[in-house]
Design a protein around this motif. Structure first.
Motif, mmCIF file in Angstrom:
data_model
loop_
_atom_site.group_PDB
_atom_site.id
_atom_site.type_symbol
_atom_site.label_atom_id
_atom_site.label_comp_id
_atom_site.label_asym_id
_atom_site.label_seq_id
_atom_site.Cartn_x
_atom_site.Cartn_y
_atom_site.Cartn_z
ATOM 1 N N TRP A 102 1.690 4.051 -9.059
ATOM 2 C CA TRP A 102 1.950 3.213 -7.885
ATOM 3 C C TRP A 102 2.844 3.938 -6.886
ATOM 4 O O TRP A 102 2.532 4.017 -5.689
ATOM 5 C CB TRP A 102 2.614 1.900 -8.301
ATOM 6 N N ARG A 106 1.314 5.059 -2.998
ATOM 7 C CA ARG A 106 1.458 3.973 -2.028
ATOM 8 C C ARG A 106 1.498 4.495 -0.588
ATOM 9 O O ARG A 106 0.922 3.866 0.320
ATOM 10 C CB ARG A 106 2.700 3.129 -2.344
ATOM 11 N N SER A 127 -2.881 -1.519 -2.496
ATOM 12 C CA SER A 127 -2.065 -0.850 -3.508
ATOM 13 C C SER A 127 -1.744 -1.789 -4.661
ATOM 14 O O SER A 127 -1.795 -1.405 -5.837
ATOM 15 C CB SER A 127 -0.775 -0.336 -2.866
ATOM 16 N N GLU A 131 -2.372 -1.551 -8.683
ATOM 17 C CA GLU A 131 -1.170 -1.661 -9.518
ATOM 18 C C GLU A 131 -1.359 -2.704 -10.619
ATOM 19 O O GLU A 131 -1.095 -2.460 -11.800
ATOM 20 C CB GLU A 131 -0.011 -2.025 -8.590
#
Length: 484
Positions: A102, A106, A127, A131
């Motif tokens: 993550w 990002r 994102s 995740e």
């Protein structure tokens, strides 16, 4: 347990169409149908083992991007494209812990969205979908619940990588000793929702569910409300007066939050509404019951400068950001401008909410009082995956009440295939209840029983059947135009 390293080797997205039982105002549009996106990822661990995980959310047009030049169809296309970009970035990221994947992706995901004319909030959505799907896969492989993954740090969470002042122990110390077993429901009172029987239209559904606020207070016995305000003082005062009368008639205390939904370009305009409320005797109890004000300012100005102290004093209630929370450090930035709170929504990011919880604890310790906080808000989280995953995170964060509106605007579990409705009723019996042939969210005296969400993965026992969905490349917005 140390955090495993893994990589994403495959992913797919399908779309399901959901149709409302009542039209509702969502952002700047009144919605009668919307798509729900379902993402599935396949991950491979360093030892060669594989697992699948899912994430799902309402593809909420006119919330992530309220630009008037973009149509609802444009908005959904942007969200689907952002997910395609996020999937591609993760696929090229190689091995990493869940948190590292993550953290390291990002900014690239955000850059791709911005380059396409989308925004940071929409990039956060894409994102967050990746995740959450990765989290779900890890939990299913290790047999851990989300709460266990957080407390044992089998996700590799490193808050200081994002905010140096926040440690993993700060996050842990801010969580309840165990995940909540019950969460109070904060019922949404939308801008076009009927308040009392006099407001009912002739074509309201006769489906056995409440329709008016009056009915929700009597049937579901909710103790918390989220009231939308629309930026037109006379209309707001009239509507708030109706709400106050209905609440007063219950004879019991009802706490509220206000949602400004970015309706104001400056805080002084919101102060004008507050002044009118304070000068209206019939609204005294209502105003006294307000806990906080959510996102009154448009995101373009909400984070542009410090909040004026005189306006804040006139309001006298904490302000929090929601739509302005478009990047991982936004709450940190907002505190510096005078905000006290930030909303949790899975669609913006789970790691973000965990780190924000730690940040609030650190800052509260510094000022010696409980000033900074997270609220739990809704993106019309429908059963099964969006609703349960969000509630599982709220249970770990320990937020005592959560806005929910999917039970109001949609008819129970009717949007699900029959097999998934039956599985939800069987495996999450405390959360759902039989209702005719479709099932429904079970609200008992205003409370949701979330004990069944402590299952391996992110709150969901049974994955949805992705073959019972439309591949994203075959889906079009026109499919929402004809209700089955």
């Amino acid at each position: 347990m140390s955090a495993p390293k893994l990589r994403v080797i495959n992913s797919r997205v399908v779309v399901r169409n959901a149709f409302t039982r009542l039209p509702f105002r969502f952002g700047v549009v009144t919605m009668e149908a919307a798509p729900v996106g379902i993402l599935q990822v396949e991950v491979e661990f360093e030892n060669g083992a594989r697992a699948a995980g899912v994430a799902s959310d309402f593809l909420a047009y006119k919330w992530f991007d309220k630009s008037p030049e973009k149509t609802p169809a444009d908005n959904v296309a942007d969200l689907l494209q952002a997910m395609r970009d996020a999937r591609a970035v993760y696929a090229g990221a190689g091995y990493g812990t869940p948190y590292d994947l993550w953290f390291s992706t990002r900014e690239e995901i955000e850059a791709k969205s911005l380059a396409r004319g989308f925004n940071r909030l929409g990039a956060s959505f894409a994102s967050s979908m990746m995740e959450r799907a990765v989290m779900d896969a890890v939990g299913r492989r290790t047999g851990q619940t989300f709460d266990q993954m957080v407390r044992e740090n089998s996700l590799g969470i490193d808050p200081a990588a994002l905010l140096p002042e926040v440690s993993y122990n700060d996050v842990l110390g801010a969580l309840p000793k165990q995940p909540l077993e019950q969460i109070a429901l904060r019922h949404t009172v939308g801008l076009v929702d009927p308040i009392s029987a006099a407001d009912k239209e002739a074509d309201v559904p006769n489906d056995g569910f409440p329709v008016t606020l009056e009915e929700y207070l009597a049937v579901d016995k909710v103790d918390y409300l989220k009231v939308k305000v629309g930026g037109q003082i006379e209309e707001d005062i009239d509507r708030l007066s109706q709400i106050a009368a209905v609440v007063s008639a219950t004879g019991r205390p009802i706490e509220m939050t206000f949602d400004g939904n970015e309706q104001y370009k400056n805080l002084e305009d919101f102060v004008a509404l507050v002044d009118r409320i304070k000068s209206t005797p019939a609204l005294k109890d209502l105003w006294d019951s307000v806990l906080f004000i959510e996102q009154p300012l448009h995101r373009d100005v909400a984070m542009a400068s410090a909040l004026p102290m005189d306006a804040m004093a006139a309001i006298g209630k904490p302000l929090l950001i929601d739509e302005a929370d478009g990047w991982a450090e936004a709450f940190f930035d907002a505190i510096a401008l005078g905000y006290d709170g930030v909303s949790h929504k899975n669609c913006k990011g789970v790691y973000r909410s965990l780190i924000n919880t730690g940040l609030a604890a650190v800052r509260n310790k510094a000022v010696g009082r409980q000033q900074y906080f997270l609220s739990a808000e809704d993106l019309t989280n429908l059963a099964v995956v969006p609703l349960q995953a969000d509630l599982a995170v709220v249970a770990t964060l320990g937020i005592p009440h959560v806005e929910r509106n999917g039970h109001h605007y949609f008819a129970g579990l009717s949007h699900l295939p029959a097999a998934e409705r039956e599985a939800a009723l069987d495996h999450h019996a405390g959360l759902y209840v039989s209702h005719e042939d479709i099932g429904a969210l079970w609200i008992k005296d205003g409370i949701l029983d979330v004990r069944s969400l402590q299952v391996p993965g992110l709150g969901v026992r049974d994955h949805p059947d992705l073959d019972d969905g439309i591949p994203e490349e075959d889906w079009s917005f026109t499919m929402l135009e004809t209700k089955p």
